[in-house]
Design an enzyme around this catalytic site. Sequence first.
Site, PDB file in Angstrom:
ATOM      1  N   SER A   1      62.845  84.826  52.969  1.00 26.21           N
ATOM      2  CA  SER A   1      63.010  85.030  51.377  1.00 26.21           C
ATOM      3  C   SER A   1      61.889  83.766  51.580  1.00 26.21           C
ATOM      4  CB  SER A   1      64.426  83.622  52.218  1.00 26.21           C
ATOM      5  OG  SER A   1      65.630  84.116  51.857  1.00 26.21           O
TER       6      SER A   1
ATOM      7  N   HIS B   1      69.763  76.316  51.138  1.00 26.75           N
ATOM      8  CA  HIS B   1      68.390  77.636  50.843  1.00 26.75           C
ATOM      9  C   HIS B   1      67.669  76.991  49.428  1.00 26.75           C
ATOM     10  CE1 HIS B   1      67.481  82.478  50.495  1.00 26.75           C
ATOM     11  NE2 HIS B   1      67.061  81.934  51.648  1.00 26.75           N
TER      12      HIS B   1
ATOM     13  N   ASP C   1      70.203  81.600  44.369  1.00 26.94           N
ATOM     14  CA  ASP C   1      70.355  81.482  44.962  1.00 26.94           C
ATOM     15  C   ASP C   1      71.796  80.771  45.569  1.00 26.94           C
ATOM     16  OD1 ASP C   1      69.617  80.465  48.078  1.00 26.94           O
ATOM     17  OD2 ASP C   1      68.744  82.294  47.891  1.00 26.94           O
TER      18      ASP C   1
END
Length: 909
Positions: free
Chosen positions: A405, A228, A164
């Site tokens: 996600s 994230h 990520d």
Amino acid sequence: MSGKPRKRGRYPSGVLSFVALALMLFTAPFAHAAPTDRIIIRFKAGADGHPVRKEVDTQLEAEFSKIANRPLRLHRAMSGRGEFVLKLDKRLSDAEVEAIVNRLKTHSHLEYTAPDRIAFPQLTPNDPQFGSQWNLQAASGGINAPSAWDITTGSASIVVAVVDTGILPHADLAGRTVPGYDFVSDLNRSNDGNGRDADPTDPGDWVTAAEAASGPLVGCPVADSSWHGTRLAGVIAASGNNAQGIAGLNWASKILPVRAIGKCGGHTSDIVDAIRWAAGIPVAGVPDNANPARVINLSVSTEGVCDAAFQSAINDVTGIGAVVVAAAGNQGQNAANYTPASCQNVIAVGALDRNGGLTAYSNSGPQIAVSAPGGTSADAILSSSDSGTQSPTGDSAYIFTNGTSLAAAQVSGVVSLILSHNSSLSPAQVRDWIRNTAQPFTTNAASQGSYANCTQTLCGAGILNPYAVLAKATSVEIATPQVRGGLGQVIGLRSDATVWTWGEVGNPFPQQVPGLGGIVQVASGGYDSSYSLFPYSLALRAGGTVLAWGYNGAGQLGDGTTASRVNPIQVPGLTNVVSIAAAVHSLALKSDGTVWAWGANTAGKLGDGTTTERHAPVQLLGPGGVGFLSGVVAIAAGGVGSLALKSDGTVWAWGSNVYGGLGDGTTTNRTTPVQVLGPGGVGFLSGVVAIVAGNVHSLALKSDGTVWAWGNNSDGRLGDGTTTNRTTPVQVLGPGGVGFLSGVAGIAAGNSHSLVLKSDGTVWAWGSNSNRNLGDGTTANRSIPVQAQGLSNVIAVSAGFNSSVALASDGALRAWGYSSYGLGTGTSAADTVPPLVRVAYGGENFSLGLADPNMFAPLIEAPLGSVVISNPITLIGIGTNVPISITGGQYSVNGAAYTSAAGTVNEGD
Ligand SMILES: [Ca+2]
Ligand SMILES: [Ca+2]
Ligand SMILES: [Ca+2]
């Protein structure tokens, strides 16, 4: 990757998107008891008021085990008079333990029996913001993580890769990461001033209005930094019950931060490199990953059907046991048109809202495997993050977000719990089990405000159910401990199916091979060049595939290359394997009785009719090169040649024959199998149940417990009282040269010595002793067997090049011979008694774990037929109605324990 944004797409293609999640509304009570491996009993009181039995002796253990139909041993005495705890060989479900308890009640000595249930303080973590994590709780529509935590909160040996945006240091992730890597090669996106580097710290991925208006990031959405990767890491693995912030799903496993996403997304080329590297596959220009991941979280999405590059990387990593979890994507479209959700062999995860319905943003369709809470802006998911809108502030913030996600990260967290609990499961099994244990979707979600009701066509098999899938994973099968000596290395298989290596090269004490579980057999080979040793290893998985790592100079790893590898890779194209062997070449026996070989092929030791080195498996030809050898039940690889045992008890050999090690009466090398002759060259050797190949000599164990040897006889390694080489088998003499060696249950051969285990648990050896490899306290070579000193209750022996190792029934190992400093014993002294293998210098004894405790050793594994044994002994793989002669006592056939008088018995008698 390329493609145009769709109407509902948020970002340009080539970008990952984050997902929102939702929660579901199920209120199943999760009434259950955690699995236990213990049972409480109390003996009845006799007329004198005292318990009828004072203790649980071995006879009672045997009786209890027979009633339980599985091993059941004394664990400890309890506080009450006549009250004891018994222990099973593994944890069983409440129902299974209840059934055993009920059967035990029939034993005439017992007053009562009860499951030794595990009580929990209803494990609600003390993390102050746990109350805001509705997605993990039962009452709020979450997945009821506390019920799963009753079973496990994770194992530190499992690694979860988050491919990520990188990661930030965070108070709730402290101590929970292993070194990752930054794969972002595009300087326009990397935002850390360089391309690929060893620091996966997230520098931020914000995009300003100016950047979106012109320049390399034109068209990108203007955004603050997402943090994230840090959010995903928190959902998966924020430390729980640490009085800090939130609880992740897994409180012990490690996060591997792999940065592949920068400003406005990341390229497929970087992501697929990151995926392979995460699983332990080497990537050019990047140091090998020392902590291969068993779980890879891909909360990224780009438009387009799964392309060959993505699919190839996913196939590579799932092929070596890594589970890939992919977010469905947040485009509100058919997931079949988005990558990696549309790739094969991933667990694609859709996002639910708090009502258990489909969220508006979640991609959906038949590609989805399962769904989990992804939340909505009103009911979002709390996770670890940072307050910085551009660069990080380092404030260990907790922030709500939603999306597929976060749904995917919850599945990754649960997968890591499953593998923590049972590391032997394959990616396909994990996927199937998650789907098969999922909760049904709610039926009235849309009427409560969800975008749509979920169906199995839209949202996968159901709602992620951590407790149910962990309860299923509790039924673990343990491995039979094994130890194998090799050239410069010893390899051990522990009862928890993990693999450990140590020896003359590398680790002086046993170290676990990272990321390896579910192994049922191991083999150790190597290459010897000018006294430098280059070991390699093979491991057989329960499912019949083979892993290989270490030296690969002659293609011993079978991966088509000669590049040595630190981390295990799967031998491509090799399936249905039931046994493996390694020397300077590798052998595999398939379930159909055929043999496959690869690696060094000098003198024809691969048996394919050539002397061409092979870097991938080739099939062993039949005698004279006609057809293929079949009906094989055991294989052995030696320094110069190979052996195969057929189900009819005959032995076949090929390779170098300079000392007569092929046993065909000649010294002619053979590139296809020849049959080993009988003693004196008359007829053929028969009645054989086990074979081993030394460097230049061979041994066979016959069903009558006698041992036969042929080949090089320097230092007396054939045990016939001479040093004369033999081109046909001779019988190994008895101690003192009187009669012949008998009662043998296991054999081993090194470079210049031989080793046997007798069925009474003693070890005997002969041949070269200059390195004290016979264990008799001397350095005198022996041409007849002598007893190794101080060894008892041995259940298996193995020989390294000039060393010996014995495995006792309690899992402890003793090793002796050359380089004793490197044998795991931490001593180079000339001990009279072979020293114990330890975990470190001066440390505790290393143990491979108990063999099936009531069962003794797998001393004879093949072939079938009429087998004469003396107890204690275990037989596995025995067909029903195969006559087995025993001397009476306890024995085990195919995993069940029996007690019998001497005679001939059958399974089930
Ligand atoms: Ca960089
Ligand atoms: Ca960096
Ligand atoms: Ca916490």
